[in-house]
Write a protein that holds these residues in place. Sequence first.
Motif, PDB file in Angstrom:
ATOM      1  N   SER A  58       0.843  -1.194   0.000  1.00 36.56           N
ATOM      2  CA  SER A  58       0.000   0.000   0.000  1.00 36.56           C
ATOM      3  C   SER A  58       0.878   1.243   0.000  1.00 36.56           C
ATOM      4  O   SER A  58       2.084   1.167   0.203  1.00 36.56           O
ATOM      5  CB  SER A  58      -0.878   0.011   1.257  1.00 36.56           C
ATOM      6  N   ASP A  59       0.226   2.384  -0.192  1.00 32.62           N
ATOM      7  CA  ASP A  59       0.877   3.654   0.102  1.00 32.62           C
ATOM      8  C   ASP A  59       0.656   3.886   1.587  1.00 32.62           C
ATOM      9  O   ASP A  59      -0.480   3.840   2.063  1.00 32.62           O
ATOM     10  CB  ASP A  59       0.261   4.794  -0.708  1.00 32.62           C
ATOM     11  N   LEU A  60       1.731   4.085   2.318  1.00 32.00           N
ATOM     12  CA  LEU A  60       1.670   4.300   3.766  1.00 32.00           C
ATOM     13  C   LEU A  60       2.138   5.708   4.070  1.00 32.00           C
ATOM     14  O   LEU A  60       3.176   6.141   3.564  1.00 32.00           O
ATOM     15  CB  LEU A  60       2.608   3.339   4.495  1.00 32.00           C
ATOM     16  N   THR A  61       1.394   6.397   4.920  1.00 34.03           N
ATOM     17  CA  THR A  61       1.792   7.726   5.358  1.00 34.03           C
ATOM     18  C   THR A  61       1.892   7.713   6.877  1.00 34.03           C
ATOM     19  O   THR A  61       0.922   7.387   7.565  1.00 34.03           O
ATOM     20  CB  THR A  61       0.774   8.787   4.911  1.00 34.03           C
ATOM     21  N   LEU A  62       3.064   8.044   7.385  1.00 30.17           N
ATOM     22  CA  LEU A  62       3.311   8.105   8.818  1.00 30.17           C
ATOM     23  C   LEU A  62       3.241   9.552   9.271  1.00 30.17           C
ATOM     24  O   LEU A  62       3.968  10.406   8.768  1.00 30.17           O
ATOM     25  CB  LEU A  62       4.699   7.530   9.136  1.00 30.17           C
ATOM     26  N   GLY A  63       2.343   9.807  10.213  1.00 31.64           N
ATOM     27  CA  GLY A  63       2.264  11.114  10.848  1.00 31.64           C
ATOM     28  C   GLY A  63       2.760  10.995  12.275  1.00 31.64           C
ATOM     29  O   GLY A  63       3.246   9.941  12.689  1.00 31.64           O
ATOM     30  N   TYR A  64       2.648  12.057  13.042  1.00 32.67           N
ATOM     31  CA  TYR A  64       3.114  12.014  14.426  1.00 32.67           C
ATOM     32  C   TYR A  64       2.457  10.866  15.186  1.00 32.67           C
ATOM     33  O   TYR A  64       3.130  10.054  15.812  1.00 32.67           O
ATOM     34  CB  TYR A  64       2.854  13.338  15.151  1.00 32.67           C
ATOM     35  N   ASP A  65       1.129  10.802  15.136  1.00 34.04           N
ATOM     36  CA  ASP A  65       0.419   9.742  15.847  1.00 34.04           C
ATOM     37  C   ASP A  65      -0.636   9.082  14.953  1.00 34.04           C
ATOM     38  O   ASP A  65      -1.636   8.565  15.420  1.00 34.04           O
ATOM     39  CB  ASP A  65      -0.220  10.259  17.132  1.00 34.04           C
ATOM     40  N   THR A  66      -0.387   9.110  13.642  1.00 38.47           N
ATOM     41  CA  THR A  66      -1.316   8.512  12.685  1.00 38.47           C
ATOM     42  C   THR A  66      -0.575   7.682  11.650  1.00 38.47           C
ATOM     43  O   THR A  66       0.601   7.918  11.356  1.00 38.47           O
ATOM     44  CB  THR A  66      -2.137   9.575  11.933  1.00 38.47           C
ATOM     45  N   VAL A  67      -1.288   6.708  11.130  1.00 39.14           N
ATOM     46  CA  VAL A  67      -0.819   5.915   9.994  1.00 39.14           C
ATOM     47  C   VAL A  67      -1.984   5.854   9.014  1.00 39.14           C
ATOM     48  O   VAL A  67      -3.099   5.490   9.394  1.00 39.14           O
ATOM     49  CB  VAL A  67      -0.413   4.486  10.412  1.00 39.14           C
ATOM     50  N   ARG A  68      -1.715   6.215   7.769  1.00 35.85           N
ATOM     51  CA  ARG A  68      -2.750   6.177   6.730  1.00 35.85           C
ATOM     52  C   ARG A  68      -2.328   5.193   5.660  1.00 35.85           C
ATOM     53  O   ARG A  68      -1.190   5.235   5.184  1.00 35.85           O
ATOM     54  CB  ARG A  68      -2.944   7.556   6.115  1.00 35.85           C
ATOM     55  N   LEU A  69      -3.238   4.293   5.308  1.00 35.56           N
ATOM     56  CA  LEU A  69      -3.012   3.339   4.228  1.00 35.56           C
ATOM     57  C   LEU A  69      -3.954   3.656   3.089  1.00 35.56           C
ATOM     58  O   LEU A  69      -5.114   4.002   3.310  1.00 35.56           O
ATOM     59  CB  LEU A  69      -3.334   1.909   4.669  1.00 35.56           C
ATOM     60  N   SER A  70      -3.451   3.511   1.889  1.00 32.63           N
ATOM     61  CA  SER A  70      -4.234   3.689   0.681  1.00 32.63           C
ATOM     62  C   SER A  70      -3.779   2.602  -0.278  1.00 32.63           C
ATOM     63  O   SER A  70      -2.584   2.497  -0.575  1.00 32.63           O
ATOM     64  CB  SER A  70      -3.954   5.084   0.113  1.00 32.63           C
TER      65      SER A  70
END
Length: 101
Positions: A58-70
């Motif tokens: 997937s495309d993974l985006t790491l934020g301070y306290d978040t993880v987003r998958l697409s």
Amino acid sequence: MASEPLSQKEIEDRLRELPGWCFEDDRILRTYRLGGHRAAAALVVHISVVQDELNHHSDLTLGYDTVRLSVNSHDAGGRVTEKDFALAERVAALAPAHGAH
């Protein structure tokens, strides 16, 4: 061999089984919130292991306290396939152990 894209109805039916996941722009998506940056980074590492096991990423985006998958399937012309749901189900099963919600 290319994966077969799922119909809109199949996608909607499968999403009912995955709370928090949605369909947008020919992808299934989910954002997880965690207790802090280390917890979010640990979830990303765990997801990367699963993706390698499935040979589907997937495309993974790491934020301070978040993880987003697409995720969608390139070999299906950027459409959603069974492979995408297999990955989403594995992530949904492991995320709570990281404190993700």
